[in-house]
Design a protein around this motif. Structure first.
Motif, PDB file in Angstrom:
ATOM      1  N   ASP A 190       0.840  -1.204   0.000  1.00  0.00           N
ATOM      2  CA  ASP A 190       0.000   0.000   0.000  1.00  0.00           C
ATOM      3  C   ASP A 190       0.871   1.248   0.000  1.00  0.00           C
ATOM      4  O   ASP A 190       0.576   2.223  -0.719  1.00  0.00           O
ATOM      5  CB  ASP A 190      -0.912  -0.034   1.226  1.00  0.00           C
ATOM      6  CG  ASP A 190      -1.890   1.132   1.245  1.00  0.00           C
ATOM      7  OD1 ASP A 190      -2.660   1.276   0.278  1.00  0.00           O
ATOM      8  OD2 ASP A 190      -1.874   1.886   2.240  1.00  0.00           O
ATOM      9  N   LEU A 191       1.939   1.236   0.814  1.00  0.00           N
ATOM     10  CA  LEU A 191       2.840   2.389   0.858  1.00  0.00           C
ATOM     11  C   LEU A 191       3.513   2.595  -0.491  1.00  0.00           C
ATOM     12  O   LEU A 191       3.649   3.739  -0.960  1.00  0.00           O
ATOM     13  CB  LEU A 191       3.903   2.179   1.947  1.00  0.00           C
ATOM     14  CG  LEU A 191       3.414   2.315   3.395  1.00  0.00           C
ATOM     15  CD1 LEU A 191       4.518   1.908   4.361  1.00  0.00           C
ATOM     16  CD2 LEU A 191       2.953   3.751   3.684  1.00  0.00           C
ATOM     17  N   GLU A 201       1.715   6.780  -6.462  1.00  0.00           N
ATOM     18  CA  GLU A 201       0.677   7.790  -6.726  1.00  0.00           C
ATOM     19  C   GLU A 201       1.180   9.175  -6.354  1.00  0.00           C
ATOM     20  O   GLU A 201       1.027  10.146  -7.123  1.00  0.00           O
ATOM     21  CB  GLU A 201      -0.579   7.436  -5.930  1.00  0.00           C
ATOM     22  CG  GLU A 201      -1.748   8.387  -6.205  1.00  0.00           C
ATOM     23  CD  GLU A 201      -2.989   7.985  -5.426  1.00  0.00           C
ATOM     24  OE1 GLU A 201      -3.946   8.770  -5.414  1.00  0.00           O
ATOM     25  OE2 GLU A 201      -2.993   6.882  -4.828  1.00  0.00           O
ATOM     26  N   VAL A 202       1.781   9.304  -5.186  1.00  0.00           N
ATOM     27  CA  VAL A 202       2.299  10.595  -4.725  1.00  0.00           C
ATOM     28  C   VAL A 202       3.424  11.054  -5.635  1.00  0.00           C
ATOM     29  O   VAL A 202       3.552  12.255  -5.952  1.00  0.00           O
ATOM     30  CB  VAL A 202       2.765  10.492  -3.265  1.00  0.00           C
ATOM     31  CG1 VAL A 202       3.558  11.720  -2.858  1.00  0.00           C
ATOM     32  CG2 VAL A 202       1.584  10.304  -2.351  1.00  0.00           C
ATOM     33  N   ALA A 203       4.261  10.129  -6.073  1.00  0.00           N
ATOM     34  CA  ALA A 203       5.338  10.494  -6.993  1.00  0.00           C
ATOM     35  C   ALA A 203       4.754  11.057  -8.283  1.00  0.00           C
ATOM     36  O   ALA A 203       5.271  12.045  -8.852  1.00  0.00           O
ATOM     37  CB  ALA A 203       6.211   9.273  -7.271  1.00  0.00           C
ATOM     38  N   GLY A 204       3.654  10.421  -8.748  1.00  0.00           N
ATOM     39  CA  GLY A 204       2.995  10.938  -9.948  1.00  0.00           C
ATOM     40  C   GLY A 204       2.441  12.328  -9.705  1.00  0.00           C
ATOM     41  O   GLY A 204       2.591  13.239 -10.552  1.00  0.00           O
ATOM     42  N   LEU A 227       6.643   8.571   2.767  1.00  0.00           N
ATOM     43  CA  LEU A 227       6.328   7.219   2.297  1.00  0.00           C
ATOM     44  C   LEU A 227       7.602   6.409   2.075  1.00  0.00           C
ATOM     45  O   LEU A 227       7.661   5.208   2.389  1.00  0.00           O
ATOM     46  CB  LEU A 227       5.504   7.292   1.003  1.00  0.00           C
ATOM     47  CG  LEU A 227       4.042   7.740   1.180  1.00  0.00           C
ATOM     48  CD1 LEU A 227       3.387   7.984  -0.178  1.00  0.00           C
ATOM     49  CD2 LEU A 227       3.260   6.677   1.951  1.00  0.00           C
ATOM     50  N   THR A 228       8.625   7.082   1.541  1.00  0.00           N
ATOM     51  CA  THR A 228       9.907   6.390   1.348  1.00  0.00           C
ATOM     52  C   THR A 228      10.460   5.919   2.691  1.00  0.00           C
ATOM     53  O   THR A 228      10.945   4.781   2.830  1.00  0.00           O
ATOM     54  CB  THR A 228      10.912   7.317   0.659  1.00  0.00           C
ATOM     55  OG1 THR A 228      10.402   7.683  -0.630  1.00  0.00           O
ATOM     56  CG2 THR A 228      12.264   6.636   0.496  1.00  0.00           C
ATOM     57  N   TYR A 229      10.391   6.848   3.685  1.00  0.00           N
ATOM     58  CA  TYR A 229      10.858   6.476   5.027  1.00  0.00           C
ATOM     59  C   TYR A 229      10.017   5.338   5.600  1.00  0.00           C
ATOM     60  O   TYR A 229      10.564   4.360   6.154  1.00  0.00           O
ATOM     61  CB  TYR A 229      10.793   7.698   5.937  1.00  0.00           C
ATOM     62  CG  TYR A 229      11.116   7.386   7.375  1.00  0.00           C
ATOM     63  CD1 TYR A 229      12.425   7.159   7.776  1.00  0.00           C
ATOM     64  CD2 TYR A 229      10.098   7.302   8.320  1.00  0.00           C
ATOM     65  CE1 TYR A 229      12.710   6.852   9.092  1.00  0.00           C
ATOM     66  CE2 TYR A 229      10.383   7.000   9.630  1.00  0.00           C
ATOM     67  CZ  TYR A 229      11.694   6.778  10.019  1.00  0.00           C
ATOM     68  OH  TYR A 229      11.966   6.470  11.317  1.00  0.00           O
ATOM     69  N   ARG A 230       8.679   5.506   5.437  1.00  0.00           N
ATOM     70  CA  ARG A 230       7.787   4.463   5.971  1.00  0.00           C
ATOM     71  C   ARG A 230       8.038   3.132   5.260  1.00  0.00           C
ATOM     72  O   ARG A 230       7.973   2.067   5.877  1.00  0.00           O
ATOM     73  CB  ARG A 230       6.337   4.894   5.814  1.00  0.00           C
ATOM     74  CG  ARG A 230       5.941   6.001   6.777  1.00  0.00           C
ATOM     75  CD  ARG A 230       4.510   6.421   6.561  1.00  0.00           C
ATOM     76  NE  ARG A 230       3.600   5.321   6.866  1.00  0.00           N
ATOM     77  CZ  ARG A 230       2.279   5.375   6.618  1.00  0.00           C
ATOM     78  NH1 ARG A 230       1.748   6.456   6.063  1.00  0.00           N
ATOM     79  NH2 ARG A 230       1.521   4.341   6.921  1.00  0.00           N
ATOM     80  N   ILE A 231       8.319   3.231   3.959  1.00  0.00           N
ATOM     81  CA  ILE A 231       8.626   1.996   3.220  1.00  0.00           C
ATOM     82  C   ILE A 231       9.901   1.362   3.759  1.00  0.00           C
ATOM     83  O   ILE A 231       9.973   0.145   3.982  1.00  0.00           O
ATOM     84  CB  ILE A 231       8.747   2.298   1.707  1.00  0.00           C
ATOM     85  CG1 ILE A 231       7.356   2.555   1.118  1.00  0.00           C
ATOM     86  CG2 ILE A 231       9.416   1.130   0.973  1.00  0.00           C
ATOM     87  CD1 ILE A 231       7.376   3.074  -0.304  1.00  0.00           C
ATOM     88  N   LYS A 232      10.929   2.208   3.989  1.00  0.00           N
ATOM     89  CA  LYS A 232      12.173   1.674   4.541  1.00  0.00           C
ATOM     90  C   LYS A 232      11.943   1.060   5.918  1.00  0.00           C
ATOM     91  O   LYS A 232      12.448  -0.028   6.222  1.00  0.00           O
ATOM     92  CB  LYS A 232      13.225   2.777   4.630  1.00  0.00           C
ATOM     93  CG  LYS A 232      13.757   3.231   3.279  1.00  0.00           C
ATOM     94  CD  LYS A 232      14.811   4.318   3.447  1.00  0.00           C
ATOM     95  CE  LYS A 232      15.372   4.751   2.090  1.00  0.00           C
ATOM     96  NZ  LYS A 232      16.383   5.833   2.236  1.00  0.00           N
TER      97      LYS A 232
END
Length: 668
Positions: free
Chosen positions: A270-271, A277-280, A409-414
């Motif tokens: 989801d992240l 989506e956010v990157a877009g 989101l990148t941090y949360r993904i990490k």
């Protein structure tokens, strides 16, 4: 005949043999002699020192005696100058009623020999076959012969020894002579067995007491052992519970981790989806921002240009105003000149001034119009710029927001990926721990469902293990020892009951054996007492034989009572009667026993040494009377006396000393 008498008769051995001949070789004063004997009375007579007593001594030596009244060494019995001596007894072994007395010998005669050597060695032979002394003893026992019994063989001077024996010793001699020893042996054996049973009973009581004491101790130990076993079982159950609790916790933890992994994986997906989506959106806002910035720059350029144009027009207008001001001054000058100067030049100048003034006015008006236009343009550009600035600001905010969201989101993904890796590592660790537990769980038996955490079970397990540690002194075989003691006590009680039954039976058996023995003795005394009195009466004496029964068979005895010349009978002893009186009483007793003595051979040497001639004649008459009644027996009597009472029923053998050697002659 009474039942007890029949039992006595059954105890007697059957003796069917007598000594036919005595052969002496290099024995004492005999170089070589053959002495024939017959059934009935054999009388050996001769002077003192002729060698009469050596004949009876030879019989005793052949029967196995090692001690004699004349010598303590058998080697001293060998004739002087000789190295070896032999004594042989030839027994009658002819068949009677189809059976030979000595069954293993097939000859009508059986010769028993004893060899003596100077070095003290000796050996026995039976029909020239060497045998052990034990076989000689067994053979004599079968015949009822005991050479040590004074009632069977009485050597020279032993009549006094017979008179000095105690009633108890006399009873044992009589028992052996008449074949009653078996009764005494059976009673003594029964008493010995009874004593053994009593001792064993006492030992069993002691063993039971000791075992009960030990059992009480081991009962306490066993109680502790049971508690220890219960604790051990509980410990083992706790160990299993700990295994299954650990497995349950690990499984639940693994399941929880796996569920978290799934949730984290879904959250990560989801992240990542949000990040895409956010990157877009960030890219889109960035492009919009770039577009708006370009548009804003254009507006800025237009505004700057308009402001520049406006400033330029303001400068031109100001210049034109200054020119107009200068022209007004010039115009005034011109007017002044016109008023006083050349008209044509001034006119030309006027025209130029007017032209320039007109041109300046026109330019000023154009500049004014352009200023209005520029003002209107600037006025129109400013809202557009403000709107674009606002759009740029909003777009910038959106872009920054999307960028921030993207970074978040990148941090949360990490973080999620790190958490996921941690969860996967935890899952692997839980899996590895479960795999390690697998072998223990296989041996742990059925699953134990528990709601307790491992640490709770572990704490209780530690407590139980501590209790077990305190019971280390309790042996592992306490139950076996306790059961062994319990079983041993029961076995001992059973054995005690059996032993008490055996003791009771043995007491009854002992009383029965004593009753048989007492009956036999009563019967014996009842048969010999009249004969004793008869013999005494022939010597002008009176008396009786009394069986004295003590508290124990060893205390029982036979007492002889005798009185001479009308005196009251008193106990026969070495101090009351004279030597001759004792000899008469003892001979009366011996003669009274002849009908009951089982030995086929009876021998006496100089029993009459203390008797006066009258009593000697009376005793020999009684001997002849007894022998006539018992022709199957064989008697050997040695005496130095010259007798006139013997008839042809006596077999007389004379012994003379000739040139240092004893010689025998049979009187026909």
């Amino acid at each position: 005949m009474s039942r007890r008498t029949e039992e006595v008769s059954k105890e007697r051995p059957v003796h069917l043999t007598t000594v036919k001949e005595i052969i002496l070789e290099n024995f004492m004063s005999y170089e070589y002699a053959r002495i024939p004997l017959r059934d009935g009375l054999n009388l050996i007579v001769g002077p003192n020192g002729a060698g009469k007593s050596s004949v009876l001594l030879a019989i005793s030596v052949a029967f196995g005696q090692a001690y004699t009244e004349r010598s303590r060494k058998l080697s001293d019995l060998i004739r002087r100058g000789k190295e070896i001596a032999r004594v042989s007894l030839v027994f009658d072994n002819s068949a009677k009623a189809g059976k030979r007395p000595i069954a293993y010998s097939k000859s009508d005669t059986f010769m028993l020999s004893r060899y003596l050597r100077k070095d003290g060695s000796y050996w026995f032979e039976a029909d020239y076959r060497e045998i052990d002394k034990s076989e000689v003893v067994r053979l004599l026992k079968e015949f009822g012969i005991n050479p040590d019994n004074l009632l069977i063989i009485m050597h020279q001077g032993m009549i006094e020894e017979l008179g000095a024996v105690t009633p108890q010793e006399r009873l044992r001699m009589v028992e052996e002579a008449v074949g009653f020893s078996e009764y005494r042996q059976r009673i003594l054996l029964a008493e010995q067995e009874l004593g053994g049973l009593i001792g064993e009973e006492s030992s069993l009581h002691q063993l039971i007491d000791n075992a009960n004491q030990a059992l009480e101790y081991w009962k306490q130990v066993y109680a502790r052992y049971q508690e220890k076993r219960r604790l051990v079982e509980h410990r083992d159950l706790l160990a299993k519970e700990l295994l299954w609790s650990t497995e349950s916790k690990l499984s639940k933890s693994l399941q929880g981790v796996q569920e978290k992994i799934k949730a984290k994986s879904r959250a990560l997906d989801d992240l990542k989806s949000q990040q895409t989506e956010v990157a877009g959106d960030a890219d889109q806002t960035r492009q919009t921002l770039l577009d708006k910035q370009v548009e804003l720059r254009k507006l800025y350029y237009a505004l700057v240009r308009a402001e520049a144009e406006k400033a330029k027009d303001e400068a031109a207008r100001s210049s034109y105003a200054s020119i107009k001001e200068d022209l007004r001054g010039l115009s005034e000058t011109v007017d002044e000149l016109l008023a006083g100067g050349p008209a044509k030049s001034v006119k030309r100048l006027r025209e130029l001034v007017d032209y320039i003034s007109g041109k300046a006015s026109s330019s000023e008006e154009d500049a004014g119009r352009r200023k209005g236009e520029l003002d209107r343009e600037v006025s129109s550009l400013q809202p557009e710029i403000s709107r674009n600035e606002e759009l740029v600001a909003r777009t910038m905010e959106s872009h920054i927001s999307f960028r921030v969201k993207s970074e978040v989101l990148t941090y949360r993904i990490k973080v999620t990926e790190s958490d996921l890796r941690d969860l996967e590592r935890s899952a692997r660790e839980y899996g590895a721990e479960l795999e390690k537990l697998a072998s223990e769980l296989d041996g742990a038996g059925p699953r134990i469902e528990t709601l307790r955490q491992p640490y709770e079970v572990s704490e209780e397990l530690k407590l139980v293990s501590a209790h077990i540690q305190k019971m280390q002194d309790v042996p592992d075989d306490a139950e076996k020892i306790y059961n062994d003691y319990s079983g041993s006590i029961e076995e001992l009680k059973v054995k005690l009951a059996q032993l008490q039954d055996n003791k009771k039976a043995m007491l009854a058996e002992l009383e029965s054996r004593k009753a048989v023995w007492r009956g036999a003795m009563d019967n014996l005394i009842g048969s010999i007492d009249p004969a004793y009195q008869t013999v005494l009466s022939a010597a002008d004496a009176s008396g009786f034989v009394k069986f004295e029964e003590g508290a124990d068979i060893e205390d029982a005895g036979i007492a002889l009572y005798v009185g001479f010349r009308g005196g009251s009978p008193t106990t026969l002893d070495p101090f009351t009667q004279s030597g001759g009186e004792r000899s008469v009483a003892l001979m009366a007793f011996i003669l009274s026993l002849q009908g009951r003595i089982v030995s086929p051979l009876r021998a006496m040497d100089e029993f009459d040494i203390h008797m006066d001639p009258k009593n000697r004649e009376a005793m020999f008459k009684m001997i002849l009377s007894q022998l006539k009644q018992r022709e199957a027996s064989q008697y050997l009597v040695i005496t130095p006396s010259i007798l006139t009472v013997f008839d042809r029923s006596a077999h007389v053998i004379t012994v003379q000393a000739v040139h240092g050697s004893s010689e025998v002659r049979e009187l026909k």
